[in-house]
Design an enzyme around this catalytic site. Structure first.
Site, PDB file in Angstrom:
ATOM      1  N   TYR A 146     -53.079   3.028 -21.598  1.00 15.68           N
ATOM      2  CA  TYR A 146     -53.658   2.679 -22.080  1.00 15.68           C
ATOM      3  C   TYR A 146     -54.020   3.091 -23.077  1.00 15.68           C
ATOM      4  O   TYR A 146     -54.036   3.266 -24.219  1.00 15.68           O
ATOM      5  CB  TYR A 146     -54.298   1.077 -21.437  1.00 15.68           C
ATOM      6  CG  TYR A 146     -54.917   0.532 -22.664  1.00 15.68           C
ATOM      7  CD1 TYR A 146     -53.647  -0.516 -23.030  1.00 15.68           C
ATOM      8  CD2 TYR A 146     -56.229   0.678 -23.167  1.00 15.68           C
ATOM      9  CE1 TYR A 146     -54.353  -1.684 -23.763  1.00 15.68           C
ATOM     10  CE2 TYR A 146     -56.202  -0.441 -24.219  1.00 15.68           C
ATOM     11  CZ  TYR A 146     -55.447  -1.326 -25.039  1.00 15.68           C
ATOM     12  OH  TYR A 146     -56.709  -2.114 -26.073  1.00 15.68           O
ATOM     13  N   LYS A 150     -52.816   4.447 -26.994  1.00 18.35           N
ATOM     14  CA  LYS A 150     -53.357   4.258 -28.070  1.00 18.35           C
ATOM     15  C   LYS A 150     -53.878   4.624 -28.866  1.00 18.35           C
ATOM     16  O   LYS A 150     -53.798   4.783 -30.247  1.00 18.35           O
ATOM     17  CB  LYS A 150     -54.566   3.040 -27.511  1.00 18.35           C
ATOM     18  CG  LYS A 150     -54.319   1.518 -27.509  1.00 18.35           C
ATOM     19  CD  LYS A 150     -53.268   0.561 -28.219  1.00 18.35           C
ATOM     20  CE  LYS A 150     -53.436  -0.820 -27.426  1.00 18.35           C
ATOM     21  NZ  LYS A 150     -52.857  -1.550 -28.656  1.00 18.35           N
TER      22      LYS A 150
HETATM   23  P1  NDP Z   1     -53.501 -10.890 -25.157  1.00 15.82           P
HETATM   24  O1  NDP Z   1     -52.146 -10.135 -23.713  1.00 15.82           O
HETATM   25  O2  NDP Z   1     -54.291 -11.553 -24.506  1.00 15.82           O
HETATM   26  O3  NDP Z   1     -51.886 -10.950 -25.629  1.00 15.82           O
HETATM   27  C1  NDP Z   1     -50.493 -10.000 -26.065  1.00 15.82           C
HETATM   28  C2  NDP Z   1     -49.379 -10.789 -26.927  1.00 15.82           C
HETATM   29  O4  NDP Z   1     -48.815  -9.539 -27.260  1.00 15.82           O
HETATM   30  C3  NDP Z   1     -49.113 -11.535 -26.378  1.00 15.82           C
HETATM   31  O5  NDP Z   1     -48.652 -12.856 -27.143  1.00 15.82           O
HETATM   32  C4  NDP Z   1     -47.802 -11.018 -25.172  1.00 15.82           C
HETATM   33  O6  NDP Z   1     -46.837 -11.978 -25.257  1.00 15.82           O
HETATM   34  C5  NDP Z   1     -47.675 -10.008 -26.682  1.00 15.82           C
HETATM   35  N1  NDP Z   1     -46.976  -8.826 -26.250  1.00 15.82           N
HETATM   36  C6  NDP Z   1     -47.449  -8.233 -25.270  1.00 15.82           C
HETATM   37  N2  NDP Z   1     -46.100  -6.914 -24.409  1.00 15.82           N
HETATM   38  C7  NDP Z   1     -45.375  -7.992 -25.480  1.00 15.82           C
HETATM   39  C8  NDP Z   1     -43.663  -7.731 -25.644  1.00 15.82           C
HETATM   40  N3  NDP Z   1     -43.214  -6.422 -24.463  1.00 15.82           N
HETATM   41  N4  NDP Z   1     -42.988  -8.080 -26.167  1.00 15.82           N
HETATM   42  C9  NDP Z   1     -43.511  -9.346 -27.298  1.00 15.82           C
HETATM   43  N5  NDP Z   1     -44.926  -9.330 -26.732  1.00 15.82           N
HETATM   44  C10 NDP Z   1     -45.427  -8.580 -26.050  1.00 15.82           C
HETATM   45  O7  NDP Z   1     -53.821  -9.175 -25.618  1.00 15.82           O
HETATM   46  P2  NDP Z   1     -55.035  -9.463 -26.859  1.00 15.82           P
HETATM   47  O8  NDP Z   1     -54.603 -10.240 -27.686  1.00 15.82           O
HETATM   48  O9  NDP Z   1     -55.697  -9.395 -25.926  1.00 15.82           O
HETATM   49  O10 NDP Z   1     -54.696  -8.372 -27.706  1.00 15.82           O
HETATM   50  C11 NDP Z   1     -54.097  -7.891 -28.885  1.00 15.82           C
HETATM   51  C12 NDP Z   1     -54.247  -6.500 -29.064  1.00 15.82           C
HETATM   52  O11 NDP Z   1     -55.473  -5.661 -29.250  1.00 15.82           O
HETATM   53  C13 NDP Z   1     -53.209  -5.433 -28.209  1.00 15.82           C
HETATM   54  O12 NDP Z   1     -52.560  -4.657 -29.119  1.00 15.82           O
HETATM   55  C14 NDP Z   1     -54.384  -4.666 -26.935  1.00 15.82           C
HETATM   56  O13 NDP Z   1     -53.956  -4.023 -26.321  1.00 15.82           O
HETATM   57  C15 NDP Z   1     -55.459  -4.842 -28.239  1.00 15.82           C
HETATM   58  N6  NDP Z   1     -57.058  -4.737 -27.943  1.00 15.82           N
HETATM   59  C16 NDP Z   1     -57.240  -5.925 -26.954  1.00 15.82           C
HETATM   60  C17 NDP Z   1     -58.543  -6.187 -26.509  1.00 15.82           C
HETATM   61  C18 NDP Z   1     -59.138  -6.600 -25.323  1.00 15.82           C
HETATM   62  O14 NDP Z   1     -60.019  -7.017 -24.885  1.00 15.82           O
HETATM   63  N7  NDP Z   1     -58.486  -8.398 -25.799  1.00 15.82           N
HETATM   64  C19 NDP Z   1     -59.744  -4.536 -26.279  1.00 15.82           C
HETATM   65  C20 NDP Z   1     -58.653  -3.338 -27.335  1.00 15.82           C
HETATM   66  C21 NDP Z   1     -57.695  -3.810 -27.822  1.00 15.82           C
HETATM   67  P3  NDP Z   1     -46.643 -11.968 -23.695  1.00 15.82           P
HETATM   68  O15 NDP Z   1     -47.512 -12.715 -22.974  1.00 15.82           O
HETATM   69  O16 NDP Z   1     -45.442 -13.411 -24.252  1.00 15.82           O
HETATM   70  O17 NDP Z   1     -46.331 -11.288 -23.124  1.00 15.82           O
END
Ligand code: NDP
Length: 241
Positions: A146, A150
Site C-alpha cells: 500500500y 501510494k
Molecule cells: P473504501 O474501501 O471505503 O472505498 C473504496 C472505493 O473504491 C469503493 O467504492 C471500492 O469499490 C472502490 N474500489 C476499490 N477497488 C476498486 C477496483 N478494483 N475497481 C473499481 N473500484 C474499486 O475506501 P476509502 O473511501 O477509505 O478510501 C478512498 C481513498 O482514500 C483510497 O484511495 C484510499 O487509499 C485513501 N485513503 C483512505 C484512508 C482511510 O483510512 N480510509 C486513509 C488514507 C487514504 P468496491 O468496494 O466495490 O471494491
C-alpha cells in the site's frame, strides 16, 4: 465552491470517501460520473439525481480505459478509488503487490491520461485530485504494498502537475490519515494498532469522509487556481514530527 454545470469523474465512488464526494458534489450542483466496482453500489448511484454510474474493475487496464472514455467529456477528475491488503513485509505476495499497484497507481494514470487527452483536444482547462495517503510519507507496518503504491501515485502527481499545467490542467494530491470508512475497518480494527495511531494525531480523532471531501473539492475549484503539484495532508497533524 459552486460546481453548477460542471461534470466530475469520481473513481471509487461507491463507498467511503468517494461516496461522500459524490454527495457533496451533487449538493453543489455538479453532474457526477461515478466509476466503481460493486454492482450494488452502481445501482445505488444510478438513482442519485445528476449521477451516472459505470461499473468497472480498475485492476483491469483495458476495462479502465474503456470506462473512462465512456465517462468523457468531463470538467474535473477525482482519482479516489483505492484498495489495501494487510501483509507484513516478509510475507508480502507478488499477487497482492501487483493488485495494489494496478488499482492505486496504474488506474489513476490511465484515467488521467484519457481525461487530459480529451481536455487538450477540446482546448479546455481542468483539474485533477489524486487521493493518496499519509502512508506515502510514512512506513506503516503491514502496509508495504500500500505504501509503495501510494508513493508511486505521488510520483505521478508531480509529473502530471509539470506536464499538464501548461495545458491548463492542475494536478494535486490529498493525503488522508485514518478515515472512518469500510477501508479503515479493514486496516484499523485492531484496537491496539488504532490506539497507537490515534495517539499520534494531535486533534485527537480519526477523519470523517467529509473532512477529506471538502479539501478535495477546494483543490478542484478555481479558488485553488495557483495550487499545483502539492501533497496536502488531511491528518489532524499526524505528519508533524
Ligand atoms: P473504501 O474501501 O471505503 O472505498 C473504496 C472505493 O473504491 C469503493 O467504492 C471500492 O469499490 C472502490 N474500489 C476499490 N477497488 C476498486 C477496483 N478494483 N475497481 C473499481 N473500484 C474499486 O475506501 P476509502 O473511501 O477509505 O478510501 C478512498 C481513498 O482514500 C483510497 O484511495 C484510499 O487509499 C485513501 N485513503 C483512505 C484512508 C482511510 O483510512 N480510509 C486513509 C488514507 C487514504 P468496491 O468496494 O466495490 O471494491
Amino acid at each position: 465552491m459552486d460546481f453548477k454545470g460542471k461534470t466530475v469523474i469520481v473513481t471509487g465512488a461507491g463507498k467511503g470517501i468517494g461516496r461522500e464526494i459524490v454527495r457533496m458534489l451533487a449538493e453543489r450542483g455538479a453532474q457526477v460520473v461515478a466509476l466503481t466496482r460493486s454492482a450494488a453500489d452502481v445501482e445505488a448511484l444510478r438513482v442519485e439525481p445528476g449521477c451516472r454510474a459505470i461499473q468497472v474493475d480498475l485492476a483491469d487496464a483495458d476495462a479502465t480505459r474503456e470506462a473512462v472514455i465512456a465517462a468523457l467529456p468531463a470538467d474535473f477528475l477525482i482519482n479516489c478509488a483505492g484498495t489495501t491488503e494487510l501483509q507484513p513485509f516478509l510475507e508480502t505476495t507478488v499477487e497482492a503487490f501487483d493488485r495494489l499497484v494496478a488499482v492505486n497507481t496504474r488506474a489513476p494514470m490511465i484515467v488521467a491520461q484519457e481525461y487530459a487527452r480529451s481536455l487538450i483536444k477540446d482546448g479546455r482547462k481542468g483539474a485533477i485530485v489524486n487521493v493518496s495517503s499519509v502512508a506515502s510519507f510514512v512506513g506503516i507496518p503491514d502496509h508495504a504494498a500500500y505504501c509503495a503504491s501510494k508513493g508511486g501515485l505521488d510520483g505521478l502527481t508531480r509529473v502530471m502537475a509539470k506536464e499538464l499545467a501548461p495545458h491548463g490542467i492542475r494536478t494535486n494530491g490529498v493525503h488522508p490519515t485514518v478515515t472512518l470508512t469500510p477501508m479503515a475497518v479493514k486496516a484499523w480494527s485492531d484496537p491496539e494498532k488504532a490506539a497507537g495511531m490515534m495517539k499520534r494525531i494531535p486533534v485527537g480523532r480519526f477523519a470523517e469522509p467529509a473532512d477529506i471531501a471538502e479539501v478535495v473539492l477546494f483543490l478542484l475549484s478555481d479558488e485553488a487556481a495557483m495550487v499545483n503539484g502539492i501533497s496536502m495532508p488531511v491528518d489532524g497533524g499526524y505528519m508533524i514530527a
